[in-house]
Structure formats: structure tokens, C-alpha cells
Design an enzyme around this catalytic site. Sequence first.
Site, PDB file in Angstrom:
ATOM      1  N   SER A  18       0.803  -1.221   0.000  1.00  0.00           N
ATOM      2  CA  SER A  18       0.000   0.000   0.000  1.00  0.00           C
ATOM      3  C   SER A  18       0.838   1.273   0.000  1.00  0.00           C
ATOM      4  CB  SER A  18      -0.951   0.016   1.207  1.00  0.00           C
ATOM      5  OG  SER A  18      -0.244   0.303   2.393  1.00  0.00           O
ATOM      6  N   LYS A  59       1.784   4.409   7.420  1.00  0.00           N
ATOM      7  CA  LYS A  59       0.982   5.218   6.495  1.00  0.00           C
ATOM      8  C   LYS A  59       1.427   6.675   6.546  1.00  0.00           C
ATOM      9  CE  LYS A  59      -2.033   2.224   4.876  1.00  0.00           C
ATOM     10  NZ  LYS A  59      -1.221   1.082   5.295  1.00  0.00           N
TER      11      LYS A  59
END
Length: 304
Positions: free
Chosen positions: A225, A262
Site C-alpha cells: 500500500s 501510512k
Amino acid sequence: MGMGYRIKKIRNIRGFTQQELAALANISRSYLADVERNRYNPSLETLEKIADALNVSVERITGEAASSIIEDRLEEIGMTLDEVAEKTGVSLHWLQNLDSFIPWGAEDEIGYEWITRVAKAIDLPSSQLRAALARQEPPVYDGPPADTTLEETFNEFIKESPRPYLFDLDTKYLCRIPLVGKIAAGNPILAIEDPGEYIVVDTRINHLNGNDINEYFALEVAGQSMEPTIHDGEIVLVRRQPEIEIGQIGVFMCNEEEATIKRFAREMGKVYLIPDNKQFPIQEYTANCICIGKVIESIRRVIK
């Protein structure tokens, strides 16, 4: 408050029946019922099974955790956690997620400052709560066996590395950084603790000059991701810090026990964890999301 009462209370919070918890902990329902009534004191092995099933620490059940000590005291004096937060100016979210707070030693005093305020507000010795909080610190990393030199380690290290080195080998610039587990670049997954592994970095090329080496650790990335910025299988170098700026990449602990890497954003009281790979969704949190550290760089190699 007895140990059995705590087990029952946490079980009810988790929404488990006695039968469900007994099955998860691989014990009989009747034995669990007796434990909850404080008729039996379970062995450490059984306590660990129950704690794992409830996703809490053994100390949380035995009453040695800071959160348990505070909870017991609040019941004695008829005070709520909300009232403690209002009286002390300590974050209610922090108090509600105290079990997930990981103090990083003397360099990060905010947790110890807050716990001291709480102790004063509920009339407990500050040393008692500070000691309980200190038990949540990660274990000290002792490094590899003494007969392994940095030069030997680094020679093995560069054999496996596709990245060219810009400097000649000089051991005075080398340092070991603990590789403490895996981190998800995707949906949050449990971090995998394994402090027996480590990487060796050269402080001249890994942005460590002038910084405290003990404030750093490394994590192996699992998932796609964060591509193309960070690839599956890479190592990220992380500096421990409780906050990062919007747009920076960090390591976050979400829902008490889950960790992810993230890009960070915040708006209207909500935290957004944003993947660089647009094929993955943005994760939104209104609570239970704590910053563990800032990603300093990605090191495109894995040392086993």
C-alpha cells in the site's frame, strides 16, 4: 478489585460469553467461572492464555498495570475517568488507551508527567503509577553476541545488499539498530516482536548524524500500500516520537494492538492514514490510533 472480577469485566467489555472466552483460552467454562468468582488463582500459563484471548497484558488482569491501579482507585473513591481528565488536563483518549501507551524512556517525559498528575488527583503515590508505567517500556536490546564484531557483521551485511556504498568501511561510523518486527503496509496487522534480529547502518548515509541512536528501531514492511515509496520486504528506519507533521510517513498503533505504516493527516478531530498506492483505501480513525514514530527512510535490504 480481585483478579476474577477484572477478567469478567474485560470479558464483558469484549462482548464474550464465558463459553466463548473459555474456548479461546482452551480452558473449561466451569473453571473460568470459578476463576471469575475468585475461587481459584490460575497459574501463570493459564493467565497468559486468558490474557491473549482478551487481547490484554497479564498485568492488566493481575492489577499491576497502571490502568488497573487507576481503575481500582476510581472505584474506591467514586470518580470517573472523565472527571480525572477534566481535573488534571490529561487527555481522556490517552487515559482510555493507557494499556497501549509505550513509554520510550527518559527522553519522552510526557507520559510520566501525565501519570504523576493522575496520581495526585486520585491520591496515590506517584511512584506507584510511574513504576507501573515503566513496566510497559519495551525491553532493552542487548545486541548480538559479544564475539560478533561490527566489521564482521557489516561485511555480511553488504554482501546481501544491492545498494552501493559511498564510503570505505570504517567501524566508527557503524551502529546496530534492533529489527523489532514486521509492519503492515495495508490493513493494520499485529506487529511481530523479534528483538533478536538487527541491522547495521552507517551513520554517514542513514541520516543519523548528531542523533541519539537509542531512539531508533527498524521494521520490515509487509504489503504494497505504500508503493512506490516503500516496497514490500523493505526495511524502514524509524525514530520514536509521539507526533509527526501532516504529510509525513509514520508508524501507528491502532485499536490497541495493531500496527501499520501510512502517511498522516488530521481534520475535524479525525485521523486519516493515507496509503501512497491509490489502489488502497484511506483509513479513518476517531480514536484508538497512536503515533509510535516517524519513518526516516527506507532501506532496500533485509538482514536475517
